[in-house]
Scaffold this motif. Structure first.
Motif, mmCIF file in Angstrom:
data_model
loop_
_atom_site.group_PDB
_atom_site.id
_atom_site.type_symbol
_atom_site.label_atom_id
_atom_site.label_comp_id
_atom_site.label_asym_id
_atom_site.label_seq_id
_atom_site.Cartn_x
_atom_site.Cartn_y
_atom_site.Cartn_z
ATOM 1 N N GLY A 18 -10.487 5.917 -5.317
ATOM 2 C CA GLY A 18 -9.329 5.440 -4.368
ATOM 3 C C GLY A 18 -9.698 5.725 -3.184
ATOM 4 N N LEU A 19 -8.655 5.094 -2.216
ATOM 5 C CA LEU A 19 -8.661 5.319 -0.867
ATOM 6 C C LEU A 19 -7.784 6.497 -0.305
ATOM 7 C CD1 LEU A 19 -8.487 1.326 0.334
ATOM 8 C CD2 LEU A 19 -10.470 3.169 0.873
ATOM 9 N N TYR A 20 -8.098 6.711 0.749
ATOM 10 C CA TYR A 20 -7.288 7.922 1.404
ATOM 11 C C TYR A 20 -6.962 7.681 2.603
ATOM 12 C CZ TYR A 20 -8.303 10.643 -2.868
ATOM 13 O OH TYR A 20 -8.637 11.032 -4.127
ATOM 14 N N ALA A 21 -5.759 8.295 3.279
ATOM 15 C CA ALA A 21 -5.372 8.174 4.625
ATOM 16 C C ALA A 21 -4.608 9.398 5.089
ATOM 17 C CB ALA A 21 -4.298 6.869 4.880
ATOM 18 N N SER A 76 -3.191 19.927 5.297
ATOM 19 C CA SER A 76 -3.227 18.735 5.491
ATOM 20 C C SER A 76 -2.387 17.769 4.359
ATOM 21 C CB SER A 76 -4.495 18.048 5.508
ATOM 22 O OG SER A 76 -5.428 18.873 6.532
ATOM 23 N N LEU A 77 -1.894 16.675 4.429
ATOM 24 C CA LEU A 77 -1.209 15.763 3.786
ATOM 25 C C LEU A 77 -1.867 14.312 3.968
ATOM 26 C CD1 LEU A 77 1.371 15.461 1.980
ATOM 27 C CD2 LEU A 77 2.483 14.609 3.993
ATOM 28 N N VAL A 78 -2.090 13.905 2.742
ATOM 29 C CA VAL A 78 -2.994 12.357 2.671
ATOM 30 C C VAL A 78 -2.133 11.606 2.105
ATOM 31 C CG1 VAL A 78 -5.214 13.530 2.924
ATOM 32 C CG2 VAL A 78 -4.310 12.770 0.772
ATOM 33 N N LEU A 79 -2.299 10.243 2.168
ATOM 34 C CA LEU A 79 -1.628 9.132 1.062
ATOM 35 C C LEU A 79 -2.907 8.712 0.403
ATOM 36 C CD1 LEU A 79 0.702 7.218 0.553
ATOM 37 C CD2 LEU A 79 -0.504 5.743 1.851
ATOM 38 N N HIS A 80 -2.807 8.915 -0.795
ATOM 39 C CA HIS A 80 -3.786 8.282 -1.794
ATOM 40 C C HIS A 80 -3.307 6.961 -2.670
ATOM 41 C CE1 HIS A 80 -5.848 9.113 -5.955
ATOM 42 N NE2 HIS A 80 -6.660 8.260 -4.979
ATOM 43 N N LEU A 81 -4.335 6.103 -2.150
ATOM 44 C CA LEU A 81 -4.103 4.716 -2.806
ATOM 45 C C LEU A 81 -4.925 4.847 -3.975
ATOM 46 C CD1 LEU A 81 -2.776 1.995 -3.033
ATOM 47 C CD2 LEU A 81 -4.634 1.094 -1.681
ATOM 48 N N PRO A 82 -4.418 5.142 -5.200
ATOM 49 C CA PRO A 82 -5.356 4.998 -6.505
ATOM 50 C C PRO A 82 -6.342 4.042 -6.674
ATOM 51 C CG PRO A 82 -3.211 5.950 -6.907
ATOM 52 C CD PRO A 82 -3.210 5.337 -5.853
ATOM 53 N N ILE A 91 0.910 -1.110 0.143
ATOM 54 C CA ILE A 91 0.092 -0.027 0.269
ATOM 55 C C ILE A 91 1.045 1.299 0.018
ATOM 56 C CG2 ILE A 91 -1.685 1.331 1.380
ATOM 57 C CD1 ILE A 91 -2.781 -1.393 2.185
ATOM 58 N N LEU A 92 1.886 1.210 0.819
ATOM 59 C CA LEU A 92 2.658 2.452 0.974
ATOM 60 C C LEU A 92 3.446 2.675 -0.283
ATOM 61 C CD1 LEU A 92 3.776 1.807 4.616
ATOM 62 C CD2 LEU A 92 2.669 3.793 3.769
ATOM 63 N N ALA A 93 3.925 1.524 -0.953
ATOM 64 C CA ALA A 93 4.749 1.649 -2.164
ATOM 65 C C ALA A 93 3.915 2.206 -3.392
ATOM 66 C CB ALA A 93 5.283 0.342 -2.723
ATOM 67 N N ARG A 94 2.728 1.781 -3.294
ATOM 68 C CA ARG A 94 1.746 2.030 -4.464
ATOM 69 C C ARG A 94 0.995 3.672 -3.987
ATOM 70 N NH1 ARG A 94 0.569 -1.641 -8.180
ATOM 71 N NH2 ARG A 94 1.129 -3.769 -7.856
ATOM 72 N N GLY A 95 1.091 4.156 -2.916
ATOM 73 C CA GLY A 95 0.239 5.352 -2.573
ATOM 74 C C GLY A 95 0.868 6.364 -3.068
ATOM 75 N N ARG A 96 0.400 7.462 -2.993
ATOM 76 C CA ARG A 96 0.961 8.946 -3.609
ATOM 77 C C ARG A 96 0.639 9.822 -2.323
ATOM 78 N NH1 ARG A 96 -1.669 8.414 -9.653
ATOM 79 N NH2 ARG A 96 -0.517 6.629 -10.393
ATOM 80 N N LEU A 97 1.592 10.485 -2.042
ATOM 81 C CA LEU A 97 1.352 11.719 -1.149
ATOM 82 C C LEU A 97 0.650 12.984 -1.851
ATOM 83 C CD1 LEU A 97 4.485 11.794 1.115
ATOM 84 C CD2 LEU A 97 2.271 10.858 1.659
#
Length: 226
Positions: A51-54, A104-110, A27-33
């Motif tokens: 996608g999903l967001y964190a 704010s900063l999010v991690l986006h998993l497309p 997830i972290l490898a594929r996610g984009r900040l």
């Protein structure tokens, strides 16, 4: 903040912290900040799922969209919170609006990355369903055990619940909520909500200020008898 620092946040709290090391890494490898300024929408009700967001840092205001176009705040989320999972499960347009409160900063998993993960191993669906299950349990708890309480107790229990979601532990918890936002979450008028907060403040259980609502002791707030 770089990807490594973001990973340290997300692997320490929230849903991702509970997953296996291999899934976390993928997830972290594929996610984009992605960075969002105060008031900028991550998505709005009616948008197509992407996608999903964190949430890595800052705050996120999550609101439902009513038929007349009004938005009712359901949560002010802090770091470690995952959102956007419902549309990824059912494929329907977004039913909520997510807006940054403060930078704010999010991690986006497309969506494509999400699809690759679950297509490669369909058992991963159960892992991602855990996000939905977590949020459903929180909503059910609120509806079943909090909503029927008298107003001051309802406000106390909701604030205590929000502090638990912040993972504040035994220390003080600061909730950057406006009284209008809290009134919407409680389903009450602002005047009624203000009266309830006044009682809690006189009891020494909350402190009201410009930056939001401070809770010195969440456990004491949850025990408030009304």
């Amino acid at each position: 903040m770089d990807k490594q620092a973001a990973a340290q946040v997300l692997e320490a709290r929230g849903w991702l912290a509970e997953q296996s090391a291999d899934l976390r890494a993928e997830i972290l490898a594929r996610g984009r900040l992605r960075a969002y300024a105060d008031g900028q929408a991550v998505y709005r009700g009616g948008d197509a799922p992407d996608g999903l967001y964190a949430l890595v840092s800052g705050r996120m205001r999550l609101a439902t969209v009513q038929e007349d176009g009004r938005e009712v705040v359901i949560l002010h989320a802090g770091p470690g919170h995952w959102f956007g999972e419902v549309s990824m499960v059912d494929g329907l347009p977004r039913g909520q609006t997510a807006v940054a409160r403060g930078d704010s900063l999010v991690l986006h998993l497309p969506a494509q990355a999400f699809a690759r993960i679950v297509d490669a191993d369909p058992r991963r669906w159960a892992n991602f369903a855990g996000i939905l299950s977590r949020h459903l349990r929180q909503a059910t708890h609120y509806l079943g055990e909090v909503l029927a309480l008298p107003t001051p107790q309802r406000a106390a229990r909701l604030l205590a619940l929000l502090c638990r979601l912040e993972e504040a532990g035994a220390g003080p918890c600061i909730l950057p909520l406006s009284q209008d936002d809290l009134a919407g979450m409680l389903g009450l008028s602002r005047q009624t909500t203000n009266r309830a907060l006044g009682r809690l403040e006189r009891a020494g259980l909350v402190r009201l200020g410009y930056g939001g609502i401070q809770v010195p002791d969440g456990a004491a707030l949850e025990r408030y008898p009304g």
